[in-house]
Design an enzyme around this catalytic site. Structure first.
Site, mmCIF file in Angstrom:
data_model
loop_
_atom_site.group_PDB
_atom_site.id
_atom_site.type_symbol
_atom_site.label_atom_id
_atom_site.label_comp_id
_atom_site.label_asym_id
_atom_site.label_seq_id
_atom_site.Cartn_x
_atom_site.Cartn_y
_atom_site.Cartn_z
ATOM 1 N N HIS A 1 0.848 -1.193 0.000
ATOM 2 C CA HIS A 1 0.000 0.000 0.000
ATOM 3 C C HIS A 1 0.885 1.245 0.000
ATOM 4 O O HIS A 1 0.731 2.117 -0.833
ATOM 5 C CB HIS A 1 -0.942 -0.006 1.206
ATOM 6 C CG HIS A 1 -2.022 1.025 1.133
ATOM 7 N ND1 HIS A 1 -3.099 1.050 1.995
ATOM 8 C CD2 HIS A 1 -2.209 2.082 0.303
ATOM 9 C CE1 HIS A 1 -3.896 2.073 1.686
ATOM 10 N NE2 HIS A 1 -3.364 2.718 0.677
ATOM 11 N N TRP B 1 3.962 5.429 5.178
ATOM 12 C CA TRP B 1 3.266 6.630 5.649
ATOM 13 C C TRP B 1 3.908 7.191 6.908
ATOM 14 O O TRP B 1 4.118 6.466 7.884
ATOM 15 C CB TRP B 1 1.809 6.305 5.982
ATOM 16 C CG TRP B 1 1.012 5.650 4.918
ATOM 17 C CD1 TRP B 1 1.312 5.546 3.584
ATOM 18 C CD2 TRP B 1 -0.244 4.979 5.084
ATOM 19 N NE1 TRP B 1 0.314 4.863 2.921
ATOM 20 C CE2 TRP B 1 -0.650 4.510 3.810
ATOM 21 C CE3 TRP B 1 -1.071 4.759 6.182
ATOM 22 C CZ2 TRP B 1 -1.847 3.814 3.622
ATOM 23 C CZ3 TRP B 1 -2.263 4.063 5.998
ATOM 24 C CH2 TRP B 1 -2.641 3.605 4.729
ATOM 25 N N TYR C 1 -1.853 12.395 11.127
ATOM 26 C CA TYR C 1 -0.798 12.504 10.124
ATOM 27 C C TYR C 1 -1.006 13.727 9.243
ATOM 28 O O TYR C 1 -2.109 14.263 9.136
ATOM 29 C CB TYR C 1 -0.755 11.249 9.245
ATOM 30 C CG TYR C 1 -2.023 10.986 8.457
ATOM 31 C CD1 TYR C 1 -2.169 11.477 7.155
ATOM 32 C CD2 TYR C 1 -3.063 10.247 8.998
ATOM 33 C CE1 TYR C 1 -3.326 11.237 6.429
ATOM 34 C CE2 TYR C 1 -4.220 10.005 8.287
ATOM 35 C CZ TYR C 1 -4.351 10.503 7.002
ATOM 36 O OH TYR C 1 -5.497 10.271 6.289
ATOM 37 N N GLU D 1 0.357 7.881 -3.677
ATOM 38 C CA GLU D 1 1.135 7.543 -2.489
ATOM 39 C C GLU D 1 2.309 8.501 -2.300
ATOM 40 O O GLU D 1 2.620 8.906 -1.175
ATOM 41 C CB GLU D 1 1.627 6.092 -2.566
ATOM 42 C CG GLU D 1 0.529 5.060 -2.395
ATOM 43 C CD GLU D 1 -0.166 5.169 -1.044
ATOM 44 O OE1 GLU D 1 0.536 5.177 -0.014
ATOM 45 O OE2 GLU D 1 -1.401 5.261 -1.002
ATOM 46 N N LYS E 1 0.732 12.187 -1.451
ATOM 47 C CA LYS E 1 0.061 12.263 -0.152
ATOM 48 C C LYS E 1 1.012 11.974 1.003
ATOM 49 O O LYS E 1 0.979 12.671 2.032
ATOM 50 C CB LYS E 1 -1.116 11.295 -0.108
ATOM 51 C CG LYS E 1 -1.908 11.359 1.203
ATOM 52 C CD LYS E 1 -3.146 10.466 1.168
ATOM 53 C CE LYS E 1 -3.930 10.566 2.471
ATOM 54 N NZ LYS E 1 -5.154 9.717 2.447
ATOM 55 N N HIS E 2 1.868 10.970 0.845
ATOM 56 C CA HIS E 2 2.695 10.516 1.962
ATOM 57 C C HIS E 2 4.187 10.795 1.778
ATOM 58 O O HIS E 2 4.858 11.251 2.701
ATOM 59 C CB HIS E 2 2.474 9.028 2.196
ATOM 60 C CG HIS E 2 1.059 8.655 2.505
ATOM 61 N ND1 HIS E 2 0.435 9.018 3.676
ATOM 62 C CD2 HIS E 2 0.125 7.965 1.781
ATOM 63 C CE1 HIS E 2 -0.815 8.561 3.682
ATOM 64 N NE2 HIS E 2 -1.024 7.925 2.545
#
Length: 256
Positions: free
Chosen positions: A71, A74, A82, A129, A132-133
């Site tokens: 996934h 993070w 977060y 991904e 966002k992270h």
């Protein structure tokens, strides 16, 4: 649009010379274990915990039938909250091209097998991904590199996620404990957590369920130093499982 300099040059020349700044205290100061409130290239803050997260998708199925899939990685603020989408200027929409230009073809091939989107759009998934992270991991900010080459941190981030994933073979860990995908069997949460803790320094991961069936895993780490070359220490989960204590289904993948 995002290629401010030739990535072909970066792959041929910069990859050998660009590196993250040395962290002399990487074994002494763990993220989430310091009173410091100042992010540095050697200290993760506020996203002090890093989570290697995995999927078990069954309908439609993604990835090999005998493996969980990636996934992401993070940052978490050490308390279950977060940050997200931290740098719009680095929200790249060409992850595949970046990895190819950096010569990371083996990495890209692995990602196409084990880091897959449920709707079949891997590139979009990776872009999400990263934006966002990945952009919220402060220790891989461009300013943390010497001889920085554009997008160098992107390849480093994806390589690190894959390297961590390879150390966390959830399918084999569960199988070794007699926990295998089955249409009729069910399992206890404690047995699942114990089996997975054996590959995670004795720390259980967060186990996520959907409709009473295994769906996601979050492996928590604290970091000493930067997120690429630093020390990863297994940590306890920052949130409780949403699975029932017993009767958990582990549905076989179908329709690969």
């Amino acid at each position: 649009m995002f290629f401010t300099r030739s990535l072909a040059i970066a792959a041929a020349v910069g990859a050998a010379s660009a590196q993250l700044k040395t962290c002399s205290n990487s074994n002494n100061t763990l993220s989430c274990h310091s009173s410091s409130k100042s992010p540095t290239c050697c200290f993760s803050y506020p996203g002090g915990a890093l989570l290697q997260t995995q999927f078990w998708d069954t309908d439609p199925a993604t990835g090999p039938s005998d493996s969980w899939t990636i996934h992401g990685l993070w940052p978490d603020n050490c308390d279950g909250t977060y940050q997200a989408n931290c740098d719009s200027s680095r929200a790249y929409t060409n992850i595949t091209a970046i990895l190819k230009e950096q010569g990371r073809t083996q990495l890209l091939s692995y990602m196409d097998k084990y880091w897959v989107d449920i709707n079949g759009d891997n590139e979009q998934f990776w872009e999400h991904e990263w934006s966002k992270h990945g952009t919220c991991v402060n220790t891989i900010d461009p300013s943390c590199y010497t001889n920085y080459q554009p997008q160098e941190e992107v390849g480093d981030y994806f390589q690190k996620v894959v390297d961590l994933f390879k150390t966390l073979d959830s399918y084999t860990a569960l199988s070794s404990a007699g926990i295998t995908p089955d249409d009729s069997k069910t399992y206890d949460l404690s047995d699942i957590e114990d089996a997975l803790a054996k590959i995670h320094g004795g720390q259980k991961p967060y186990v996520g369920c959907e409709s009473g069936a295994l769906n996601q895993l979050y492996y928590f780490y604290n970091i000493g130093g930067n997120a690429i070359t630093g020390q990863y220490k297994a940590a306890a989960p920052l949130e409780k499982s949403n699975c029932p204590s017993s009767g958990i289904k582990y549905t076989p993948k179908s329709g690969n």
